[in-house]
Design a protein around this motif. Structure first.
Motif, PDB file in Angstrom:
ATOM      1  N   TYR A  25       0.934  -1.115   0.042  1.00  0.00           N
ATOM      2  CA  TYR A  25       0.223   0.568  -0.105  1.00  0.00           C
ATOM      3  C   TYR A  25       1.030   1.571   0.315  1.00  0.00           C
ATOM      4  N   LEU A  26       2.115   1.207   0.287  1.00  0.00           N
ATOM      5  CA  LEU A  26       3.084   1.833   0.433  1.00  0.00           C
ATOM      6  C   LEU A  26       4.125   2.224  -0.689  1.00  0.00           C
ATOM      7  N   LEU A  27       4.483   0.885  -1.010  1.00  0.00           N
ATOM      8  CA  LEU A  27       5.664   1.232  -2.488  1.00  0.00           C
ATOM      9  C   LEU A  27       5.387   2.154  -3.881  1.00  0.00           C
ATOM     10  N   THR A  28       6.376   2.370  -4.687  1.00  0.00           N
ATOM     11  CA  THR A  28       5.084   2.817  -5.520  1.00  0.00           C
ATOM     12  C   THR A  28       6.504   1.647  -6.789  1.00  0.00           C
ATOM     13  N   GLY A  29       7.460   0.892  -6.244  1.00  0.00           N
ATOM     14  CA  GLY A  29       8.170   0.318  -6.817  1.00  0.00           C
ATOM     15  C   GLY A  29       9.465  -0.168  -5.766  1.00  0.00           C
ATOM     16  N   PRO A  30      10.206  -0.458  -7.378  1.00  0.00           N
ATOM     17  CA  PRO A  30      11.494  -1.530  -6.111  1.00  0.00           C
ATOM     18  C   PRO A  30      12.163  -0.230  -6.262  1.00  0.00           C
ATOM     19  N   ILE A  31      13.287  -0.823  -3.996  1.00  0.00           N
ATOM     20  CA  ILE A  31      13.277  -0.105  -3.525  1.00  0.00           C
ATOM     21  C   ILE A  31      14.721  -0.710  -3.062  1.00  0.00           C
ATOM     22  N   GLY A  66      -3.447   2.635  -4.443  1.00  0.00           N
ATOM     23  CA  GLY A  66      -4.241   3.235  -3.657  1.00  0.00           C
ATOM     24  C   GLY A  66      -3.704   2.895  -2.653  1.00  0.00           C
ATOM     25  N   PRO A  67      -3.428   4.173  -1.284  1.00  0.00           N
ATOM     26  CA  PRO A  67      -4.415   5.178  -1.264  1.00  0.00           C
ATOM     27  C   PRO A  67      -3.782   6.217  -2.490  1.00  0.00           C
ATOM     28  N   LYS A  68      -3.613   7.404  -2.906  1.00  0.00           N
ATOM     29  CA  LYS A  68      -2.328   8.627  -3.875  1.00  0.00           C
ATOM     30  C   LYS A  68      -1.468   9.013  -2.754  1.00  0.00           C
ATOM     31  N   LYS A  69      -1.762   8.653  -1.423  1.00  0.00           N
ATOM     32  CA  LYS A  69      -0.470   9.160  -0.683  1.00  0.00           C
ATOM     33  C   LYS A  69      -0.136   8.997   0.844  1.00  0.00           C
ATOM     34  N   VAL A  70       0.319   8.961   1.147  1.00  0.00           N
ATOM     35  CA  VAL A  70       0.824   8.182   2.552  1.00  0.00           C
ATOM     36  C   VAL A  70       1.682   8.871   4.144  1.00  0.00           C
ATOM     37  N   ILE A  71       0.809   9.295   4.985  1.00  0.00           N
ATOM     38  CA  ILE A  71       2.015  10.104   5.759  1.00  0.00           C
ATOM     39  C   ILE A  71       2.280   8.652   6.643  1.00  0.00           C
ATOM     40  N   GLN A 108      11.176   5.474   0.034  1.00  0.00           N
ATOM     41  CA  GLN A 108      12.220   5.528  -1.144  1.00  0.00           C
ATOM     42  C   GLN A 108      11.001   6.083  -1.906  1.00  0.00           C
ATOM     43  N   SER A 109       9.524   5.309  -1.966  1.00  0.00           N
ATOM     44  CA  SER A 109       8.382   5.719  -2.007  1.00  0.00           C
ATOM     45  C   SER A 109       7.982   7.501  -2.592  1.00  0.00           C
ATOM     46  N   ASP A 110       7.647   7.266  -3.776  1.00  0.00           N
ATOM     47  CA  ASP A 110       7.299   8.656  -4.254  1.00  0.00           C
ATOM     48  C   ASP A 110       5.825   8.884  -3.977  1.00  0.00           C
ATOM     49  N   LYS A 111       4.965   8.079  -3.324  1.00  0.00           N
ATOM     50  CA  LYS A 111       3.597   8.515  -2.402  1.00  0.00           C
ATOM     51  C   LYS A 111       4.056   9.270  -0.925  1.00  0.00           C
ATOM     52  N   VAL A 112       4.137   8.793   0.045  1.00  0.00           N
ATOM     53  CA  VAL A 112       5.551   8.680   1.537  1.00  0.00           C
ATOM     54  C   VAL A 112       5.948  10.163   1.529  1.00  0.00           C
ATOM     55  N   VAL A 113       5.427  10.761   2.787  1.00  0.00           N
ATOM     56  CA  VAL A 113       5.854  11.729   2.955  1.00  0.00           C
ATOM     57  C   VAL A 113       6.008  11.689   5.331  1.00  0.00           C
ATOM     58  N   VAL A 114       7.450  11.332   5.025  1.00  0.00           N
ATOM     59  CA  VAL A 114       7.344  11.261   6.488  1.00  0.00           C
ATOM     60  C   VAL A 114       6.923  12.262   7.407  1.00  0.00           C
TER      61      VAL A 114
END
Length: 483
Positions: free
Chosen positions: A304-310, A378-383, A403-409
């Motif tokens: 649910y959090l990753l957008t590709g390989p890390i 989904g989801p589009k973004k993750v906090i 490393q995911s484009d959708k995650v903001v820490v």
């Protein structure tokens, strides 16, 4: 903290004699020398923590602690001395345990307290100026928290003295816990467990009516009665539980640790909320206070959090004599084999350990790629919410998902306890020492995480309501992106 309250004359308190139990044949100086030898030879990060530049500082610290070990007369004091030695390394993966063959050392102290007199003197001695002072309750115990008149070193500030207890091991007047002020409403605490053994922990007074003691739980203030007591939300009530709640349709996933449940449990939570999560503009993953455990626990969350390989760094081992023996035994046991069977059936791996004994061995010098089996749109973004109490595999979680484009820490730097891992326990007789045997990455000298931690994308002061701010910030971020 109002220092006046710490030194008030408390005329109806008397302290009874304390008779600590000393384990036989346990000389602290001998244990100390064994502990120093163990860490200098086997601790994987020792060569990074003690260098040419700071070796004189380390040797001076070691000499001071050796003097304290010489003066120590009880197991309780000796354990504190050993822990003071470890402070030089600033590594939460180093710690001192009571050995299985050590007789636990109970701590009993009596303070004569009359509840009616305590209440009568509450206003006379200005106790109302400090919201910590008063009568508190948790489970079997009702205690009066009062200024301490014990002149121990370091001098404690407050004590919780039993007024009532349904536990027959505890009597009125016995000290249930000691509090040492840190900053504001934060405390270091010596907590006497049900059998009177001492647990060193920490705590914070969250508001006028709640004192939270780490690993123990919340104490509720009974008197003076707290007006307009805050009603806790579902998120606050379940803060120590793995669960998903919803804040105005925003999924909120709480991951309090990575050791107390199996990955399947986390997977069941994600599956039960799968459809709502996928349809969300964003979700919140809260790992504040997560002290780590097993990386496998959080794997069900990654799709649910990753957008590709890390990319992940190659791990390594510090193959001292003790560590090599320990690792061979551990790898053999994990395969259900004896050491002899392991040496025969896993010959290449076994030879790797034996031939590289005395070195820092890495399975590779660079990085490798991790790809999740499934990745959801989904989801589009993750906090992701972090703080300074996120340790170990809590930090590897942040390292991966950031490393995911959708995650903001959001939050504060993590604890910085991840460069060394795979703890080895070595029995020294009176105590057992624990330390990492492995390395997170080949470049930890140039790019350490310990003891600085992983910085968030958006720093938010611990005084701020982090959850509320992160939701507002993410809402604005999405609004800006849609323009």
């Amino acid at each position: 903290m109002n220092t006046f309250l710490k030194h008030l004359f408390f005329f109806f308190v008397t302290i009874a004699a304390i008779h600590p139990v000393q384990a036989q044949d346990c000389k602290c100086i001998e244990v100390y020398e064994k502990a120093v030898k163990a860490y200098e030879e086997n601790y994987s990060l020792f060569v990074y923590k003690v260098t040419t530049e700071n070796r004189d500082l380390y040797n001076a610290h070691k000499a001071i602690i050796r003097d304290r070990a010489n003066e120590s007369t009880s197991l309780r004091d000796c354990k504190k001395v050993l822990e003071q030695y470890l402070q030089f390394f600033r590594d939460g993966h180093n710690y001192i345990l009571d050995s299985d063959n050590q007789v636990s050392e109970p701590y009993m102290e009596n303070v004569e307290v009359i509840e009616a007199q305590f209440r009568d003197n509450y206003k006379k001695q200005a106790y109302h100026l400090n919201p910590l002072l008063g009568i508190w309750k948790r489970g079997s115990y009702t205690v009066a928290i009062m200024p301490s008149q014990n002149h121990s070193k370091p001098k404690r500030d407050f004590v919780g003295v039993v007024l009532e207890s349904s536990n027959t091991n505890w009597q009125k007047g016995q000290v249930k816990f000691e509090l040492y002020s840190n900053f504001g409403t934060s405390y270091q605490i010596n907590y006497m467990m049900g059998n009177h053994t001492v647990k060193s922990t920490s705590g914070v007074q969250k508001d006028y009516g709640v004192l939270e003691i780490e690993e123990i739980g919340e104490w509720e203030k009974l008197w003076p009665e707290v007006e307009n007591k805050k009603q806790l939300s579902e998120i606050e009530l379940k803060y120590d539980e793995f669960h998903i709640s919803y804040i105005d349709e925003i999924p909120y996933l709480r991951l309090p640790d990575f050791y107390s449940v199996e990955p399947e449990y986390v997977d069941s939570i994600m599956k039960a909320n799968h459809d709502k999560i996928l349809k969300s503009d964003f979700m919140v993953v809260d790992i504040r206070g997560n002290t780590g455990g097993s990386d496998a626990t959080y794997f069900p969350v990654l799709p649910y959090l990753l957008t590709g390989p890390i990319t992940l760094p190659s791990n390594g081992f510090w193959l001292s004599e003790d560590n090599t023996e320990h690792l061979i035994n551990a790898f053999a046991a994990s395969n259900g084999l004896t050491v002899e069977e392991y040496a025969e059936k896993e010959k290449t791996e076994y030879q790797m350990f034996v031939e590289n004994k005395g070195t820092a061995y890495f399975k590779g010098t660079g990085e490798w790629t991790f790809t999740a089996d499934t990745i959801y749109n989904g989801p589009k973004k993750v906090i992701v919410l972090t703080d300074k109490e996120v340790y170990s595999s809590g930090e590897t979680f942040v390292y991966r998902v950031n490393q995911s484009d959708k995650v903001v820490v959001y939050g504060q730097n993590t604890a910085g306890v991840v460069d060394g891992f795979n703890g080895f326990h070595l029995d020294l007789g009176c105590f057992t020492v624990a330390y990492p045997t492995s390395y997170r990455a080949p470049d930890i000298k140039e790019n350490p995480i310990d003891p600085y931690g992983i910085a968030p994308d958006v720093y938010v002061s611990e005084k701020e309501d982090l959850l509320a701010y992160a939701i507002k910030h993410m809402t604005q971020l999405l609004k800006n992106e849609s323009r």
